[in-house]
Design a protein around this motif. Sequence first.
Motif, short mmCIF file in Angstrom:
data_model
loop_
_atom_site.label_atom_id
_atom_site.label_comp_id
_atom_site.label_asym_id
_atom_site.label_seq_id
_atom_site.Cartn_x
_atom_site.Cartn_y
_atom_site.Cartn_z
N MET A 170 0.95 -0.84 0.08
CA MET A 170 0.04 -0.33 -0.28
C MET A 170 0.63 1.38 -0.54
O MET A 170 0.66 2.35 -0.55
CB MET A 170 -1.48 0.23 1.28
CG MET A 170 -2.30 -0.94 1.35
SD MET A 170 -2.91 -0.84 0.01
CE MET A 170 -4.12 0.57 0.71
N LEU A 207 -5.33 5.98 2.37
CA LEU A 207 -5.92 5.84 1.22
C LEU A 207 -7.40 5.34 0.44
O LEU A 207 -8.35 5.31 -0.37
CB LEU A 207 -5.38 4.36 0.39
CG LEU A 207 -3.55 4.94 0.49
CD1 LEU A 207 -2.71 3.67 0.30
CD2 LEU A 207 -3.10 5.89 0.11
N ARG A 208 -8.65 4.96 1.87
CA ARG A 208 -9.66 5.41 1.04
C ARG A 208 -10.50 6.64 1.40
O ARG A 208 -10.27 7.12 2.15
CB ARG A 208 -10.83 4.78 2.51
CG ARG A 208 -10.25 2.94 3.17
CD ARG A 208 -10.75 2.59 4.43
NE ARG A 208 -10.48 3.51 5.53
CZ ARG A 208 -10.88 2.96 6.46
NH1 ARG A 208 -11.57 2.18 7.10
NH2 ARG A 208 -9.70 3.81 8.01
N ARG A 212 -8.45 11.57 0.10
CA ARG A 212 -7.27 10.24 0.59
C ARG A 212 -7.00 10.87 1.28
O ARG A 212 -5.78 9.89 1.92
CB ARG A 212 -7.52 9.71 -0.90
CG ARG A 212 -8.53 9.86 -1.71
CD ARG A 212 -8.24 8.69 -3.06
NE ARG A 212 -7.83 7.79 -3.11
CZ ARG A 212 -7.48 6.90 -4.12
NH1 ARG A 212 -6.81 7.08 -5.39
NH2 ARG A 212 -6.90 5.31 -3.42
N GLN A 262 -8.86 15.50 -5.71
CA GLN A 262 -9.23 14.09 -5.36
C GLN A 262 -8.53 13.71 -3.74
O GLN A 262 -7.92 12.69 -3.01
CB GLN A 262 -8.45 13.16 -6.68
CG GLN A 262 -8.35 11.86 -6.07
CD GLN A 262 -8.16 11.73 -7.72
OE1 GLN A 262 -8.92 10.31 -8.25
NE2 GLN A 262 -7.15 11.02 -8.56
N ALA A 312 2.80 1.74 -2.45
CA ALA A 312 3.75 2.37 -3.26
C ALA A 312 2.16 3.16 -3.75
O ALA A 312 2.37 4.31 -4.43
CB ALA A 312 3.48 0.87 -3.97
N ASN A 313 1.08 2.70 -3.35
CA ASN A 313 -0.28 3.39 -3.85
C ASN A 313 -0.09 4.65 -2.75
O ASN A 313 -0.65 5.74 -3.29
CB ASN A 313 -1.38 2.59 -3.00
CG ASN A 313 -1.66 1.26 -3.71
OD1 ASN A 313 -0.90 1.53 -5.16
ND2 ASN A 313 -2.67 0.39 -2.77
N ARG A 314 0.34 4.93 -1.81
CA ARG A 314 0.50 5.79 -1.59
C ARG A 314 0.90 6.77 -1.76
O ARG A 314 0.93 8.40 -2.17
CB ARG A 314 0.28 6.10 -0.05
CG ARG A 314 0.51 7.78 1.08
CD ARG A 314 1.56 7.21 2.29
NE ARG A 314 0.81 6.63 3.23
CZ ARG A 314 -0.49 6.57 4.09
NH1 ARG A 314 -0.79 8.16 3.77
NH2 ARG A 314 -0.81 5.79 4.53
N THR A 315 2.40 6.33 -1.73
CA THR A 315 3.64 7.27 -3.05
C THR A 315 2.80 8.24 -4.47
O THR A 315 2.82 9.36 -5.00
CB THR A 315 4.72 6.67 -3.09
OG1 THR A 315 5.18 5.87 -2.58
CG2 THR A 315 6.07 7.10 -4.08
N THR A 316 2.15 6.96 -5.56
CA THR A 316 1.47 7.36 -6.49
C THR A 316 0.21 8.18 -6.48
O THR A 316 0.43 9.37 -6.68
CB THR A 316 1.30 6.71 -6.98
OG1 THR A 316 1.50 4.99 -7.19
CG2 THR A 316 0.10 6.30 -8.43
N LEU A 317 -0.45 8.54 -4.99
CA LEU A 317 -1.68 8.92 -4.77
C LEU A 317 -0.67 10.87 -4.67
O LEU A 317 -0.98 11.58 -5.31
CB LEU A 317 -1.76 9.30 -3.87
CG LEU A 317 -3.42 10.15 -3.16
CD1 LEU A 317 -4.44 9.95 -4.49
CD2 LEU A 317 -3.97 9.33 -2.27
N ASP A 370 -2.04 3.19 5.80
CA ASP A 370 -2.62 3.06 4.44
C ASP A 370 -4.77 2.91 4.78
O ASP A 370 -5.20 3.97 3.19
CB ASP A 370 -2.70 1.10 4.09
CG ASP A 370 -1.17 1.21 3.68
OD1 ASP A 370 -0.66 -0.14 4.37
OD2 ASP A 370 -0.47 2.24 3.79
#
Length: 319
Positions: free
Chosen positions: A1, A305-306, A233, A229, A3-8, A302
Amino acid sequence: MAANRTTLIALTALAPVSWGTTYAVTTEFLPPDRPLFTGLMRALPAGLLLLALARVLPRGAWWGKATALGALNIGAFFPLLFLSAYRLPGGLAAVVGSVGPLFVVALSALLLGERPTTRNVLTGVLAACGVSLVVLKAAGALDTLGVLAALASTASMSTGTVLTKRWGRPEGVGPLALTAWQLTAGGLLIAPLAFLVEGAPPALDAPAAGGYLYLALANTAIAYWLWFQGIGRLTATQVTFLGPLSPLTAAVVGWAALGEALTPLQLAGMALAFGATVAGQIPARPAPAPALGRSPEHDTGDDALRPTDAAGAAGRPRP
């Protein structure tokens, strides 16, 4: 997760990076001395385009909320920002604007229940110092109205950011629609002021038309969609600490495209402000869990991210 945070975070950061190109586009391509018309051309076409794509209108209390957010984030912010930029010397408006993270830290404590930390306050001060080294030049006499406009624009955007986090979005409504509502409301608020103060729209040549097209699409429609966005998040503090990327981008564009020199002191300021921006993205450590299980009030990491739903925004904020 992670990686998802970094992308966001990276996608959200594209918004202030895009805003950092506004000065170069305005000075090189647009008609001079038309800040309100420029704000109108940024906001209203972008809002109407996104509204046509989203095909969702506010309902009930969200008519008032969307108008309030549109006024804070767009309708008041744009005119005050341009007024301060025209009246203050040597990038002082950007320096005043760089205290935005400190505004958000205070407002988050008041409206979101997020306790300010020493690290956030210190990081906000370092970010402001770094931006000052980058953009502050020899200062002339300070203009009181310009300083007040810069402070008001920063307070307006900071309040809009925190309220966007607090209110979240109506159930079933995505960030595209929320962005459309705010840009449209803000543009409609700017329109009468622009025509009253500046008169009829100026004649536009091809470079000006292209400049306004860029500002409306990439610089506003896409950038604000990414920004809102991100607010939904990430924490409000994380998002606002991306703000210093805007004056840093402006300095880089000035050096690369306009032939402006960067001194060693400015480079040191860029490193300091960028370091503060990165530090502002590190989530706070969760408090120790209670004996019978972890309290939702301590959710971090994480869970950020919701998407923020209407129920969560009305009660406790998502970290």
